[in-house]
Scaffold this motif. Structure first.
Motif, PDB file in Angstrom:
ATOM      1  N   VAL A   1     -62.171   4.716 -10.159  1.00 16.74           N
ATOM      2  CA  VAL A   1     -61.161   5.202 -11.096  1.00 16.74           C
ATOM      3  C   VAL A   1     -61.867   6.110 -12.095  1.00 16.74           C
ATOM      4  O   VAL A   1     -62.723   5.657 -12.870  1.00 16.74           O
ATOM      5  CB  VAL A   1     -60.469   4.049 -11.840  1.00 16.74           C
TER       6      VAL A   1
ATOM      7  N   GLY B   1     -52.779   0.902 -12.527  1.00 15.92           N
ATOM      8  CA  GLY B   1     -52.113   1.566 -11.412  1.00 15.92           C
ATOM      9  C   GLY B   1     -53.087   2.243 -10.474  1.00 15.92           C
ATOM     10  O   GLY B   1     -52.912   2.219  -9.246  1.00 15.92           O
ATOM     11  N   ALA B   2     -54.127   2.870 -11.034  1.00  9.70           N
ATOM     12  CA  ALA B   2     -55.138   3.524 -10.204  1.00  9.70           C
ATOM     13  C   ALA B   2     -55.927   2.499  -9.403  1.00  9.70           C
ATOM     14  O   ALA B   2     -56.246   2.717  -8.227  1.00  9.70           O
ATOM     15  CB  ALA B   2     -56.071   4.353 -11.082  1.00  9.70           C
TER      16      ALA B   2
ATOM     17  N   SER C   1     -53.757   1.354  -6.568  1.00 13.63           N
ATOM     18  CA  SER C   1     -53.651   2.393  -5.550  1.00 13.63           C
ATOM     19  C   SER C   1     -54.878   2.407  -4.645  1.00 13.63           C
ATOM     20  O   SER C   1     -54.764   2.519  -3.421  1.00 13.63           O
ATOM     21  CB  SER C   1     -53.464   3.755  -6.221  1.00 13.63           C
TER      22      SER C   1
ATOM     23  N   GLY D   1     -49.310  10.418 -15.468  1.00 19.63           N
ATOM     24  CA  GLY D   1     -50.144  10.014 -14.343  1.00 19.63           C
ATOM     25  C   GLY D   1     -50.462   8.542 -14.424  1.00 19.63           C
ATOM     26  O   GLY D   1     -49.937   7.806 -15.261  1.00 19.63           O
ATOM     27  N   HIS D   2     -51.343   8.099 -13.536  1.00 19.91           N
ATOM     28  CA  HIS D   2     -51.740   6.698 -13.486  1.00 19.91           C
ATOM     29  C   HIS D   2     -52.352   6.231 -14.804  1.00 19.91           C
ATOM     30  O   HIS D   2     -53.064   6.972 -15.478  1.00 19.91           O
ATOM     31  CB  HIS D   2     -52.813   6.498 -12.413  1.00 19.91           C
ATOM     32  N   ARG D   3     -52.126   4.978 -15.162  1.00 18.87           N
ATOM     33  CA  ARG D   3     -52.980   4.255 -16.083  1.00 18.87           C
ATOM     34  C   ARG D   3     -53.997   3.497 -15.227  1.00 18.87           C
ATOM     35  O   ARG D   3     -53.877   3.439 -14.003  1.00 18.87           O
ATOM     36  CB  ARG D   3     -52.169   3.298 -16.955  1.00 18.87           C
TER      37      ARG D   3
ATOM     38  N   GLU E   1     -59.540   8.001  -7.830  1.00 21.02           N
ATOM     39  CA  GLU E   1     -58.233   8.184  -8.459  1.00 21.02           C
ATOM     40  C   GLU E   1     -58.422   8.481  -9.945  1.00 21.02           C
ATOM     41  O   GLU E   1     -59.232   7.823 -10.619  1.00 21.02           O
ATOM     42  CB  GLU E   1     -57.385   6.921  -8.315  1.00 21.02           C
TER      43      GLU E   1
ATOM     44  N   ARG F   1     -58.385  16.362 -11.738  1.00 20.27           N
ATOM     45  CA  ARG F   1     -58.063  15.911 -10.382  1.00 20.27           C
ATOM     46  C   ARG F   1     -58.920  16.626  -9.340  1.00 20.27           C
ATOM     47  O   ARG F   1     -59.340  16.019  -8.346  1.00 20.27           O
ATOM     48  CB  ARG F   1     -56.575  16.123 -10.092  1.00 20.27           C
TER      49      ARG F   1
ATOM     50  N   ALA G   1     -57.145   8.307 -13.737  1.00 20.05           N
ATOM     51  CA  ALA G   1     -56.261   7.539 -14.619  1.00 20.05           C
ATOM     52  C   ALA G   1     -56.439   8.049 -16.043  1.00 20.05           C
ATOM     53  O   ALA G   1     -57.483   8.611 -16.385  1.00 20.05           O
ATOM     54  CB  ALA G   1     -56.584   6.049 -14.547  1.00 20.05           C
TER      55      ALA G   1
END
Length: 257
Positions: free
Chosen positions: A133, A180-181, A184, A175-177, A165, A149, A167
């Motif tokens: 992450v 969540g990352a 994923s 986007g992701h926190r 990923e 990204r 975050a």
């Protein structure tokens, strides 16, 4: 490196923070820069919260040659607006170096911090099983998000991580926190997940990232801080800007400006 090229002061411009760890990290980084290039004069200025502020430092320089080098990872609001405005307000017409990212040196610094946290970053097998992450501050500027990204995608491609990923810690970013990352990456098959803060100094956002990762990730690295690669990259940006400014003067002279 010629003496003429090194004559200009490297004016490191940091944002500043109420957290004393921020200024301590900046000073440690300045120490690394001075160790790498002892003949170079290095000055530090802050936009807010810390001293000295930019007008104080530019006044002290008294018009001597200097290159402003932002201690920033992305070209977002602070790089595009805050620092140029602060330089204008202080009456300093200085070459302004580029921000740090993207750069392979940033990826090397991230891996240094992951290794210090206990991850075997040199093992192909470990990397193939580990998701990362890349936990950034985040910005409302979409261009800054695209650059982050792209850096994550390059890191995965170049080093063979199970996944990388992005975050964000700032609520303004979309986007992701971190949780969540992490989810994923695990859903995509990563056996282990490590969080790499894409931040330069300790403070509120790194603390928020670490707290968010505590129950979900297997490992959380430290901030980039005074990693040797960051000092080298700041010097590289300084040299680029110094050479660019000197070249622009030469072109102007050749045109009769």
């Amino acid at each position: 490196m010629s003496s003429q090229l090194s004559a200009a002061t490297l004016l490191l411009i940091a944002h500043g923070s109420r957290d004393p760890r921020h200024a301590a990290t900046v000073e440690a980084l300045v120490g690394r820069i001075r160790a790498l290039r002892p003949a170079l004069d290095v000055a530090t200025a802050y936009l807010e919260f810390c001293a000295p502020r930019l007008p104080q430092v530019t006044e002290r320089l008294g018009g001597a040659p200097a290159v402003a080098v932002p201690l920033l990872l992305n070209r977002a609001y602070h790089a595009k607006t805050d620092i140029p405005a602060a330089l204008r307000a202080s009456g300093a017409d200085l070459p302004l170096a580029d921000v740090l990212g993207p750069s392979p040196l940033l990826l090397a610094a991230l891996e240094r911090r992951l290794a210090e946290a206990g991850l075997d970053v040199d093992s192909d097998a470990v990397r193939a099983r580990t998701g990362i992450v890349l936990a950034a501050a985040g910005s409302s500027d979409p261009a800054a998000g695209r650059v982050t990204r792209a850096l994550a995608a390059e890191w995965r491609r170049a080093r063979g991580w199970a996944g990388v990923e992005v975050a964000y810690a700032a609520t303004a970013a979309t986007g992701h926190r971190v949780p969540g990352a992490v989810a994923s990456l695990r859903g995509a098959g990563a056996e282990r997940v490590a969080v790499a803060p894409y931040l330069l100094a300790p403070g509120l956002l790194p603390d928020r990232i670490a707290a968010a990762a505590d129950d979900d990730a297997d490992l959380v690295a430290g901030v980039l801080g005074d990693a040797p690669e960051i000092a080298r990259l700041l010097l590289h940006r300084y040299d680029e800007a110094r050479l660019g400014a000197r070249g622009a003067v030469g072109q102007g002279l050749r045109r009769g400006a």
